[in-house]
Structures are given as C-alpha cells and as structure tokens.
Design an enzyme around this catalytic site. Structure first.
Site, PDB file in Angstrom:
ATOM      1  CE  LYS A 103     -63.144  42.123  93.364  1.00 24.45           C
ATOM      2  NZ  LYS A 103     -63.304  40.668  93.124  1.00 24.45           N
ATOM      3  CE1 TYR A 124     -63.194  43.924  96.538  1.00 22.77           C
ATOM      4  CE2 TYR A 124     -64.033  46.014  95.717  1.00 22.77           C
ATOM      5  CZ  TYR A 124     -64.191  44.656  95.922  1.00 22.77           C
ATOM      6  OH  TYR A 124     -65.346  44.034  95.499  1.00 22.77           O
TER       7      TYR A 124
END
Length: 239
Positions: free
Chosen positions: A159, A155
């Site tokens: 990002k 993640y």
C-alpha cells in the site's frame, strides 16, 4: 465492499462500467463469478450499463485483456479504478515467501499492470487526436501503508508502494491529460470484517458507500486539476 459501491455510484453518474472481480476469498483463494454478476445486475436494475470481467489484474495478460475488454465493449476507456486486494496477515518472523508474494502481486502489480496498459492506450489516443485525453487512474492505498500496522508488513509495503506509484505516475502522465490519485478508505468491508469490534453506529459510519463519492468526484471532469494526491476518505472525514 468498496468496489461494489464505486461501481454503483459511477454507473449512477453516467459511467458505463466493467466490473472486474475474481470473486476470491479474502486470502485470495477460490473463485466466485456471482459477486461481479450481482453488481452488474443491480446496475442494470437502476438503469445503468455494466458488464462482468473476470480477468486476474495481477497478471500482465489479464490486465491487458481487461483494458481491451472495456475498449471493445464501449468504444473507449476513460477511467480505471484499481481496487483489487487480499490479506495474508502474519508477523514478520512467521511470514512465508508465498504470503509475501501473493499480497504484493495482487495489490502492487494489480495496480501497476492495469494502469500501464491503460496509460499505453491513452498515449496512443493522445498521439492520434493531438488533444489531451482526460483519463483517470484512481488507486487504493491504506493507512497500513501510510502509517503502519503490526502484522501487515506485506500489505503495508504494497500500500505504501501504491501511494508512491500514484505520485510518480501522476507526474509522468500529466502531459497527456491523465490524472492519477489514490484513496485511502476507512470502511467496514469483507477485508476488514473481524479486525476490530464495532458498534452498529460505527458500522453505519464505516459503510463503504461514504468512500465512493470521493472516487466518483476524482473520476469526473471537475477533478482535472487534482492529481498526484493521496486522499483519506470515510467515517465522515476527508484528509
């Protein structure tokens, strides 16, 4: 969640909205069309205009169909808000290839693919008219990518990639009048529920509706000179 609040506020400020959502669970599994349909219904009740789109933005063809759907429905495209996301949190030593690939696909490719097809549309519009198009791309990054968070190598990498993508795309698209920015939200949503204990006061402060004014401002004509920025928003702060 964030997407719902963005859609409601954009519609309240005059945007005609295509609400894209597979209605998946937080881990990306399952489908539920009622989530997007409810947001569209609520926009309609408030006097706005919106339609549902169920395309997969992590798919090249799905992202293309989403952009085409907006143009076919409303005659043009002005704003793309990339906000799709899932979680497959795991410590690095235990993370599977599938858990890595799924998160990178939804977040990073799910930002690239709609943006790429929108940029191609805007470039053709700029060529056709000879005028800047004043398009908007607004991406969603995270403190997990900017500062790091244990258990989120997939993640966080996605990002951080979205933040870099934002800066580079802004430089490329400035010449045709398109701005590209990213928002790093601080909010209590389906994705963050259960990650930390919060009081009722903290929950109110972390309501996703406090992030959406930043997105709506960046989408407006007032923000034509803001591009290539990563803005942290929510919990009463903008940075």
């Amino acid at each position: 969640g964030l997407g719902r609040e963005h859609a409601l506020l954009l519609a309240a400020n005059g945007a005609k909205v295509v609400v894209n959502d597979l209605g998946a669970n937080v881990d990306g599994t399952g489908r539920d069309a009622s989530l997007a349909a409810q947001t569209v219904a609520d926009i309609g009740k408030a006097g706005g205009e919106a339609i549902v789109n169920g395309d997969d933005v992590g798919s090249w063809a799905g992202a293309k169909h989403l952009i085409d759907h907006a143009v076919q429905a409303y005659g043009k495209l002005d704003i793309v808000v990339n906000n799709a996301g899932i979680l497959r949190d795991r410590m690095l030593v235990n993370m599977s290839e599938e858990e890595w690939d799924a998160v990178i696909r939804v977040h990073l490719k799910g930002t690239f693919a709609p943006s790429r097809h929108a940029a191609a549309y805007w470039r053709e519009e700029q060529k056709r008219t000879g005028e800047p198009v004043m398009g908007r791309i607004i991406n969603t990054t995270s403190t997990s990518g900017i500062y790091g968070n244990v258990g989120q190598t997939n993640y966080g990498a996605a990002k951080a990639g979205i933040a870099a993508f934002t800066i580079i795309a802004a430089r490329e698209l400035r010449r045709i009048g398109v701005t590209v920015n990213a928002v790093s939200p601080s909010a209590q949503t389906r994705m963050t529920e259960g990650l930390r204990a919060v009081t009722e006061e903290q929950r109110a402060m972390r309501d996703p509706k406090w992030v959406s004014p930043v997105v709506t401002y960046l989408a407006s004509e007032l923000a034509q000179d803001i591009t290539g920025r990563v803005i942290q928003a929510g919990v009463g702060r903008i940075a």
